[in-house]
Write a protein that holds these residues in place. Structure first.
Motif, PDB file in Angstrom:
ATOM      1  N   CYS A  52       0.838  -1.207   0.000  1.00 25.82           N
ATOM      2  CA  CYS A  52       0.000   0.000   0.000  1.00 25.82           C
ATOM      3  C   CYS A  52       0.871   1.255   0.000  1.00 25.82           C
ATOM      4  CB  CYS A  52      -0.953   0.011   1.190  1.00 25.82           C
ATOM      5  SG  CYS A  52      -2.267  -1.214   1.029  1.00 25.82           S
ATOM      6  N   LEU A  53       1.966   1.191   0.734  1.00 24.78           N
ATOM      7  CA  LEU A  53       2.879   2.339   0.798  1.00 24.78           C
ATOM      8  C   LEU A  53       3.453   2.646  -0.584  1.00 24.78           C
ATOM      9  CD1 LEU A  53       4.194   4.362   2.752  1.00 24.78           C
ATOM     10  CD2 LEU A  53       6.052   2.725   3.083  1.00 24.78           C
ATOM     11  N   GLN A  54       3.803   1.568  -1.311  1.00 27.41           N
ATOM     12  CA  GLN A  54       4.379   1.774  -2.654  1.00 27.41           C
ATOM     13  C   GLN A  54       3.359   2.332  -3.638  1.00 27.41           C
ATOM     14  OE1 GLN A  54       6.060  -2.094  -3.231  1.00 27.41           O
ATOM     15  NE2 GLN A  54       8.090  -1.440  -2.530  1.00 27.41           N
ATOM     16  N   ARG A  55       2.078   2.066  -3.349  1.00 23.74           N
ATOM     17  CA  ARG A  55       1.029   2.580  -4.251  1.00 23.74           C
ATOM     18  C   ARG A  55       0.616   4.007  -3.917  1.00 23.74           C
ATOM     19  NH1 ARG A  55      -1.281  -2.776  -4.256  1.00 23.74           N
ATOM     20  NH2 ARG A  55      -2.631  -2.158  -2.545  1.00 23.74           N
ATOM     21  N   LEU A  56       1.071   4.525  -2.793  1.00 22.09           N
ATOM     22  CA  LEU A  56       0.686   5.882  -2.385  1.00 22.09           C
ATOM     23  C   LEU A  56       1.212   6.891  -3.418  1.00 22.09           C
ATOM     24  CD1 LEU A  56      -0.838   6.832   0.158  1.00 22.09           C
ATOM     25  CD2 LEU A  56       1.368   7.394   1.184  1.00 22.09           C
ATOM     26  N   PRO A  57       0.320   7.683  -4.037  1.00 20.53           N
ATOM     27  CA  PRO A  57       0.766   8.583  -5.117  1.00 20.53           C
ATOM     28  C   PRO A  57       1.450   9.836  -4.569  1.00 20.53           C
ATOM     29  CG  PRO A  57      -1.598   8.779  -4.780  1.00 20.53           C
ATOM     30  CD  PRO A  57      -1.121   7.768  -3.786  1.00 20.53           C
ATOM     31  N   LEU A  58       2.745   9.721  -4.289  1.00 17.41           N
ATOM     32  CA  LEU A  58       3.472  10.847  -3.700  1.00 17.41           C
ATOM     33  C   LEU A  58       3.551  12.030  -4.660  1.00 17.41           C
ATOM     34  CD1 LEU A  58       6.400   8.967  -1.927  1.00 17.41           C
ATOM     35  CD2 LEU A  58       4.288   9.857  -0.908  1.00 17.41           C
ATOM     36  N   ASN A  59       3.446  13.209  -4.104  1.00 17.86           N
ATOM     37  CA  ASN A  59       3.503  14.432  -4.904  1.00 17.86           C
ATOM     38  C   ASN A  59       4.955  14.913  -4.969  1.00 17.86           C
ATOM     39  OD1 ASN A  59       2.857  16.721  -6.289  1.00 17.86           O
ATOM     40  ND2 ASN A  59       1.893  17.769  -4.569  1.00 17.86           N
ATOM     41  N   ASP A  60       5.774  14.173  -5.730  1.00 15.48           N
ATOM     42  CA  ASP A  60       7.203  14.488  -5.725  1.00 15.48           C
ATOM     43  C   ASP A  60       7.752  14.769  -7.122  1.00 15.48           C
ATOM     44  OD1 ASP A  60       6.939  11.967  -6.676  1.00 15.48           O
ATOM     45  OD2 ASP A  60       8.262  10.989  -5.239  1.00 15.48           O
ATOM     46  N   LYS A  61       6.819  15.103  -8.061  1.00 15.38           N
ATOM     47  CA  LYS A  61       7.291  15.408  -9.425  1.00 15.38           C
ATOM     48  C   LYS A  61       7.201  16.913  -9.676  1.00 15.38           C
ATOM     49  CE  LYS A  61       7.529  10.907 -10.323  1.00 15.38           C
ATOM     50  NZ  LYS A  61       6.467  10.212  -9.564  1.00 15.38           N
ATOM     51  N   GLU A  62       6.881  17.298 -10.922  1.00 17.77           N
ATOM     52  CA  GLU A  62       6.781  18.722 -11.261  1.00 17.77           C
ATOM     53  C   GLU A  62       5.603  19.359 -10.543  1.00 17.77           C
ATOM     54  OE1 GLU A  62       8.787  20.445 -13.161  1.00 17.77           O
ATOM     55  OE2 GLU A  62      10.065  18.726 -13.652  1.00 17.77           O
ATOM     56  N   ILE A  63       5.865  20.384  -9.779  1.00 17.61           N
ATOM     57  CA  ILE A  63       4.751  21.054  -9.092  1.00 17.61           C
ATOM     58  C   ILE A  63       4.815  22.562  -9.308  1.00 17.61           C
ATOM     59  CG2 ILE A  63       4.440  19.335  -7.259  1.00 17.61           C
ATOM     60  CD1 ILE A  63       6.018  21.329  -5.401  1.00 17.61           C
ATOM     61  N   CYS A  64       3.674  23.211  -9.119  1.00 16.23           N
ATOM     62  CA  CYS A  64       3.619  24.671  -9.110  1.00 16.23           C
ATOM     63  C   CYS A  64       4.370  25.127  -7.858  1.00 16.23           C
ATOM     64  CB  CYS A  64       2.157  25.134  -9.060  1.00 16.23           C
ATOM     65  SG  CYS A  64       1.984  26.889  -8.660  1.00 16.23           S
ATOM     66  N   ARG A  65       5.297  26.069  -8.038  1.00  9.02           N
ATOM     67  CA  ARG A  65       6.131  26.479  -6.896  1.00  9.02           C
ATOM     68  C   ARG A  65       5.349  27.169  -5.796  1.00  9.02           C
ATOM     69  NH1 ARG A  65      11.598  28.977  -9.566  1.00  9.02           N
ATOM     70  NH2 ARG A  65      12.082  27.180 -10.880  1.00  9.02           N
ATOM     71  N   LYS A  66       4.198  27.704  -6.184  1.00  4.79           N
ATOM     72  CA  LYS A  66       3.398  28.418  -5.180  1.00  4.79           C
ATOM     73  C   LYS A  66       2.427  27.464  -4.464  1.00  4.79           C
ATOM     74  CE  LYS A  66       2.277  32.449  -3.387  1.00  4.79           C
ATOM     75  NZ  LYS A  66       3.256  33.258  -2.672  1.00  4.79           N
ATOM     76  N   CYS A  67       1.511  26.856  -5.227  1.00  2.00           N
ATOM     77  CA  CYS A  67       0.447  26.073  -4.578  1.00  2.00           C
ATOM     78  C   CYS A  67       0.812  24.598  -4.425  1.00  2.00           C
ATOM     79  CB  CYS A  67      -0.877  26.214  -5.327  1.00  2.00           C
ATOM     80  SG  CYS A  67      -0.899  25.403  -6.933  1.00  2.00           S
ATOM     81  N   GLY A  68       1.916  24.165  -5.055  1.00  3.17           N
ATOM     82  CA  GLY A  68       2.392  22.803  -4.845  1.00  3.17           C
ATOM     83  C   GLY A  68       1.614  21.721  -5.574  1.00  3.17           C
ATOM     84  N   ARG A  69       0.708  22.119  -6.479  1.00  8.27           N
ATOM     85  CA  ARG A  69      -0.046  21.093  -7.212  1.00  8.27           C
ATOM     86  C   ARG A  69       0.750  20.580  -8.412  1.00  8.27           C
ATOM     87  NH1 ARG A  69      -5.672  23.802  -8.405  1.00  8.27           N
ATOM     88  NH2 ARG A  69      -4.311  25.584  -8.784  1.00  8.27           N
ATOM     89  N   VAL A  70       0.516  19.326  -8.749  1.00 12.05           N
ATOM     90  CA  VAL A  70       1.196  18.731  -9.891  1.00 12.05           C
ATOM     91  C   VAL A  70       0.799  19.461 -11.163  1.00 12.05           C
ATOM     92  CG1 VAL A  70       1.347  16.673 -11.338  1.00 12.05           C
ATOM     93  CG2 VAL A  70       1.306  16.454  -8.875  1.00 12.05           C
ATOM     94  N   LEU A  71       1.800  19.738 -11.988  1.00 12.20           N
ATOM     95  CA  LEU A  71       1.534  20.388 -13.264  1.00 12.20           C
ATOM     96  C   LEU A  71       1.731  19.388 -14.395  1.00 12.20           C
ATOM     97  CD1 LEU A  71       3.505  23.709 -12.690  1.00 12.20           C
ATOM     98  CD2 LEU A  71       1.035  23.391 -12.596  1.00 12.20           C
ATOM     99  N   ALA A  72       1.003  19.602 -15.476  1.00  8.14           N
ATOM    100  CA  ALA A  72       1.133  18.705 -16.624  1.00  8.14           C
ATOM    101  C   ALA A  72       2.325  19.113 -17.489  1.00  8.14           C
ATOM    102  CB  ALA A  72      -0.154  18.736 -17.432  1.00  8.14           C
ATOM    103  N   ASN A  73       2.835  20.322 -17.292  1.00  7.53           N
ATOM    104  CA  ASN A  73       3.978  20.776 -18.096  1.00  7.53           C
ATOM    105  C   ASN A  73       5.115  21.225 -17.176  1.00  7.53           C
ATOM    106  OD1 ASN A  73       3.252  23.305 -17.071  1.00  7.53           O
ATOM    107  ND2 ASN A  73       1.826  23.629 -18.767  1.00  7.53           N
ATOM    108  N   GLU A  74       6.124  21.849 -17.770  1.00 10.83           N
ATOM    109  CA  GLU A  74       7.278  22.216 -16.940  1.00 10.83           C
ATOM    110  C   GLU A  74       7.275  23.683 -16.509  1.00 10.83           C
ATOM    111  OE1 GLU A  74      10.814  20.882 -18.874  1.00 10.83           O
ATOM    112  OE2 GLU A  74      10.342  18.780 -18.494  1.00 10.83           O
ATOM    113  N   ALA A  75       6.104  24.292 -16.512  1.00 11.38           N
ATOM    114  CA  ALA A  75       5.997  25.694 -16.076  1.00 11.38           C
ATOM    115  C   ALA A  75       6.334  25.798 -14.591  1.00 11.38           C
ATOM    116  CB  ALA A  75       4.582  26.196 -16.325  1.00 11.38           C
ATOM    117  N   ASP A  76       6.733  27.000 -14.178  1.00  9.82           N
ATOM    118  CA  ASP A  76       7.035  27.187 -12.760  1.00  9.82           C
ATOM    119  C   ASP A  76       5.763  27.321 -11.921  1.00  9.82           C
ATOM    120  OD1 ASP A  76       9.724  27.045 -13.103  1.00  9.82           O
ATOM    121  OD2 ASP A  76      10.016  29.208 -13.296  1.00  9.82           O
TER     122      ASP A  76
END
Ligand SMILES: [Zn+2]
Ligand SMILES: [Zn+2]
Length: 270
Positions: A52-76
């Motif tokens: 279950c731990l391995q399936r946890l979708p960690l938010n550790d990829k490209e994110i918006c620098r302000k709100c921290g949400r995952v972005l679909a592109n490489e924008a800041d």
């Protein structure tokens, strides 16, 4: 050995059954995975088995620098943060709001599984430390009295208490309150959400915030409109700055139909 049974054998049997079931409810988390129920070999900080731990979708990829949400592109920054005033310094979350993360949030929020809070808070504490956040007090995004009474508790409050305990930071209990029961955010896009939350929150004890760096805690961040509005009210009460920490945040998606740059999150009950 004779069992002490002041109310008769039958009554004490009933009491024993009741106590066992209470104990199971209270302590089941100590030895079983929160999600699949599998017995854990030893207690761990996540409360999850390895699968279950391995399936946890960690938010550790490209994110918006302000709100921290995952972005679909490489924008800041996401469009919402680019085009709207955000009153918080930054928002960060442990997970993307999907799969196992939704299961944990729903368990805590709608399944009355309050003991989830301790484990979810552990992950949030790790995120706080990883991000190098530096706050001196913790506050939960408040629920209206009506909603809190209906649910029996505020899930953000459970998380915030655990986090303040772990980080040894002051917990500002009841310093901010929700004074207006607005329409459910879940059905609205960002622009409407912003209008909807305006004036919904207030600070009760202004001196408690003066010059302080606040960690504002919630379970899920969707558009960030609520977080920003609470941050605005805290800054007005002379807080020095506000950082947001949530267990999960939704993926940022541009919508073509809502017209305000954000999709509706109709499936989500926030
Ligand atoms: Zn499991
Ligand atoms: Zn953003």
């Amino acid at each position: 050995m004779k069992v002490y049974a002041p109310y008769g054998e039958k009554a004490s049997q009933k009491v024993a059954i009741l106590l066992t079931s209470i104990a199971k409810t209270l302590f089941v988390d100590d030895c079983n995975c929160l999600l699949c129920g599998k017995e854990l070999e030893e207690k761990n900080r996540s409360g999850l088995c390895l699968e279950c731990l391995q399936r946890l979708p960690l938010n550790d990829k490209e994110i918006c620098r302000k709100c921290g949400r995952v972005l679909a592109n490489e924008a800041d920054y996401c469009n919402t943060c680019q085009n709207n005033e955000r009153y918080f310094n930054s928002a960060r979350s442990v997970c993307v709001y999907k799969g196992e993360a939704v299961a944990l949030v729903h368990g805590l929020k709608f399944g009355n599984k309050r003991y989830f809070a301790k484990y979810m808070a552990n992950a949030m504490v790790d995120k706080y430390l990883d991000e190098g956040l530096d706050c001196d007090c913790v506050l939960a995004v408040p629920l209206s009295d009506k909603r809190r009474r209906a649910r029996g508790y505020n899930q953000a409050d459970l998380l915030a208490r655990e986090i303040s305990r772990e980080l040894k930071l002051d917990y500002l209990d009841g310093v901010a309150v929700k004074i207006r029961d607005n329409e459910e955010q879940a059905k609205l896009g960002h622009a409407k959400r912003e209008d909807n939350v305006k004036g919904a929150y207030a600070v009760k004890e202004k001196d408690a915030l003066k010059g302080r760096r606040v960690l504002l805690v919630d379970d899920v961040l969707t558009t960030g409109a609520t977080a920003s509005e609470v941050a605005r009210v805290l800054l007005k009460a002379k807080a020095k700055c506000v950082n947001i920490l949530t267990f999960a945040s939704t993926k940022y998606k541009v919508a073509s139909e809502t017209g305000d740059g954000e999709e509706n999150h109709e499936n989500e009950m926030v």
